[in-house]
Design an enzyme around this catalytic site. Structure first.
Site, PDB file in Angstrom:
ATOM      1  N   LYS A   1      -5.866   2.677   7.288  1.00 47.95           N
ATOM      2  CA  LYS A   1      -6.870   2.433   7.169  1.00 47.95           C
ATOM      3  C   LYS A   1      -6.782   0.887   7.991  1.00 47.95           C
ATOM      4  O   LYS A   1      -6.016   0.611   6.480  1.00 47.95           O
ATOM      5  CB  LYS A   1      -8.423   2.089   6.827  1.00 47.95           C
ATOM      6  CG  LYS A   1      -8.259   1.521   5.625  1.00 47.95           C
ATOM      7  CD  LYS A   1      -8.904   0.572   5.718  1.00 47.95           C
ATOM      8  CE  LYS A   1      -7.941  -0.921   4.183  1.00 47.95           C
ATOM      9  NZ  LYS A   1      -8.298  -2.055   4.261  1.00 47.95           N
TER      10      LYS A   1
ATOM     11  N   ILE B   1       0.870  -1.478  -0.705  1.00 49.38           N
ATOM     12  CA  ILE B   1       0.030   0.361   0.131  1.00 49.38           C
ATOM     13  C   ILE B   1       1.209   1.517  -0.170  1.00 49.38           C
ATOM     14  O   ILE B   1       0.602   2.282  -0.763  1.00 49.38           O
ATOM     15  CB  ILE B   1      -0.763  -0.008   1.081  1.00 49.38           C
ATOM     16  CG1 ILE B   1      -2.098   1.160   0.608  1.00 49.38           C
ATOM     17  CG2 ILE B   1       0.046   0.193   3.017  1.00 49.38           C
ATOM     18  CD1 ILE B   1      -2.950   0.621   0.219  1.00 49.38           C
TER      19      ILE B   1
ATOM     20  N   ASP C   1     -11.116  -6.337   6.424  1.00 44.88           N
ATOM     21  CA  ASP C   1      -9.973  -5.603   5.972  1.00 44.88           C
ATOM     22  C   ASP C   1     -10.634  -4.915   4.439  1.00 44.88           C
ATOM     23  O   ASP C   1     -10.790  -3.498   3.899  1.00 44.88           O
ATOM     24  CB  ASP C   1      -8.756  -6.354   5.571  1.00 44.88           C
ATOM     25  CG  ASP C   1      -7.667  -5.224   5.210  1.00 44.88           C
ATOM     26  OD1 ASP C   1      -6.619  -4.443   5.892  1.00 44.88           O
ATOM     27  OD2 ASP C   1      -7.203  -5.263   3.730  1.00 44.88           O
TER      28      ASP C   1
ATOM     29  N   SER D   1      11.767   0.596   7.534  1.00 51.27           N
ATOM     30  CA  SER D   1      11.340  -0.349   7.462  1.00 51.27           C
ATOM     31  C   SER D   1      11.587  -1.417   7.864  1.00 51.27           C
ATOM     32  O   SER D   1      13.103  -1.580   7.210  1.00 51.27           O
ATOM     33  CB  SER D   1      10.964  -0.586   5.449  1.00 51.27           C
ATOM     34  OG  SER D   1       9.967  -1.883   5.441  1.00 51.27           O
ATOM     35  N   ARG D   2      11.253  -2.482   8.304  1.00 51.30           N
ATOM     36  CA  ARG D   2      12.477  -3.722   8.272  1.00 51.30           C
ATOM     37  C   ARG D   2      13.171  -4.702   7.265  1.00 51.30           C
ATOM     38  O   ARG D   2      14.748  -4.748   7.078  1.00 51.30           O
ATOM     39  CB  ARG D   2      11.573  -4.796   8.758  1.00 51.30           C
ATOM     40  CG  ARG D   2      11.359  -4.968   9.957  1.00 51.30           C
ATOM     41  CD  ARG D   2      10.624  -6.303  11.008  1.00 51.30           C
ATOM     42  NE  ARG D   2       9.619  -5.997  10.275  1.00 51.30           N
ATOM     43  CZ  ARG D   2       8.784  -7.804   9.766  1.00 51.30           C
ATOM     44  NH1 ARG D   2       8.618  -8.195  10.918  1.00 51.30           N
ATOM     45  NH2 ARG D   2       7.532  -8.005   9.238  1.00 51.30           N
TER      46      ARG D   2
END
Lengths: 308, 308
Positions: B90, B14, B168, B36-37
């Site tokens: 969201k 996303i 979702d 971010s990992r």
């Protein structure tokens, strides 16, 4: 002072044990009618349904609803549509969106809606809140355990969706927790124990926290007996608070603290009266919201079937 | 005009599909860092965690969070504690109480928190809301069906508690419904289809109503293909509205209606910018609350196991 003319709807155990005595003891209310499918209350006019009561008793100003949550929503809509003030037994709805819809109706009609949480008026709760407001809280442990056979005999609805299962008593603890802690609490994890033959949990184990990271553990269990255990323990940097007997006994560092004077249901009716006079609404769905969260995040474990 | 310096956290599908292009196209934001990992974004400074980013980049003013809901709560707490404005993808939390806790933190720090619902900014939503505001609504039918393998490849978290399952995508429909209908909606019943090997539903069938008794049916299904069906049909006394393509096409009585110009994610960032400049918060958890209600009232039916 002019008395507020009220009707009581849903004449079951909670109505007879709590609502009727509290109303009878309050000189500011005048109970004129009741509605119940089966039961009859002496000394007032009785109707089989709320709708029949509203039709026959246009001068009733306020309606107190203590039927189970599923039928109560339709009753609350009817009462608000008829321009009555409304008090809702806990939980205020079978789900959160019902409560929002009712609040919107009450706002539109200018009437008072009151989502009552009787345990918040237990004798030790206000003193606990005051003490905790300035404390450095380290840990919270809620133990709310009782024998379902003793406290909910024959209440089949409590095992169906909308009946909340063990959260029906557990929500009392959550109503206290959300009242006495100085910060919002958030659910971290939830484990639900569901009897193989039921829809709703017989036990639940929750982990919560707040914005500062305080750890909180909540244990609800309906398989406990013979004496009920309804207690909340809060450890702080300076000491330990124990609220027991459902909030009616308060100890700080093992010493008893002086308590309030007005018992739970009389305090609820007093609060409702104040709200009506001021033209205010009091809608707090946070305890029910925590229950909904516990279902949303809940890991479900199937346990032994329950036979009453 | 001074640009708002922002960081984007959680570089997954996303973020790359929507957030990065929307931020790049908005001259009022300056993307200076990402966390971010695993992933790295070209042209900005990258960090393995939000905590490392906050430590190294004290001048960042605002943080947009698009990791999955479970890790996002801790990230939002850290960002608010560091005095940043926060935008939440969201759903705004894994559960409702998280959202309340974050809102309380934002209120205390005076920073802007924004619970974003991208579907509310789909091109046809505002025109639908305006038309429905004066209509006598008779029936609402939501059909939100897609192929989970196409839209959520490899997203194991979506099947775990907190991941919402078919809700979702379904929560997008609920975010539109709560935006376009003139009254609050309340859940009446919920049936959840749970794959035998999963925790979360692959399909859901909901019945809702509003304070006037309008009947509403909501169907969510992840076993639909190959073309997705994302549509909301509203019948009124005067005609019929069809919002399709996830809210991006609007027809009234089968005729296409002129649409908005700004697409979903650019509109979200524009709204967040306005909120920050005005010093306001925008926290609306109603779509998530309806999902929590659907779990609370849900009748669970076990269906065929799902293998990706």
């Amino acid at each position: 002072m002019k008395k507020i003319s009220i009707a009581l709807i849903g004449i079951g155990k909670i109505a007879r044990d709590q609502h009727l005595p509290a109303i009878a003891a309050d000189p500011r209310f005048d109970l004129v009618a009741c509605a119940s499918r089966n039961a009859v209350v002496d000394g007032v006019r009785n109707y089989p349904t709320l709708e029949a009561l509203l039709e026959a008793e246009p001068s009733v100003e306020a309606v107190s609803l203590c039927a189970p949550p599923i039928p109560r929503f339709q009753q609350a809509r009817a009462a608000l549509a008829a321009g009555k003030h409304v008090m809702l037994e806990k939980p205020p709805g079978a789900c959160l969106s019902e409560v929002r819809a009712l609040d919107e109706m009450a706002y539109a009609t200018g009437k008072t809606i009151f989502t009552s949480w009787h345990s918040r008026h237990a004798l030790g709760v206000e003193a606990a809140r005051t003490w905790l407001a300035t404390q450095d809280i380290r840990h919270v442990h809620v133990r709310w355990k009782e024998d379902v056979r003793r406290w909910h005999p024959g209440q089949a609805w409590i095992w169906e969706p909308g009946g909340l299962g063990v959260f029906d008593p557990g929500i009392n603890a959550l109503s206290i927790v959300t009242q006495i802690l100085p910060r919002e609490v958030a659910l971290v994890s939830s484990t639900l124990s569901i009897p193989a033959n039921k829809q709703m949990p017989i036990a639940a184990d929750l982990e919560l926290t707040d914005t500062t990271g305080v750890k909180m553990r909540v244990e609800f269990d309906w398989r406990h007996g013979p004496e009920e255990l309804w207690e909340i323990e809060v450890r702080t940097a300076d000491g330990a608070l124990l609220l027991s007997q459902g909030g009616n006994r308060l100890q700080i560092d093992e010493r008893d603290v002086a308590l309030g004077l007005v018992h739970e249901y009389p305090a609820l009716y007093s609060r409702w009266h104040d709200l009506i006079l001021r033209g205010e609404r009091d809608v707090d769905a946070r305890p029910l919201s925590l229950v909904a969260d516990a279902f949303l995040l809940g890991k479900r474990e199937i346990v032994e079937a329950f036979e009453e």
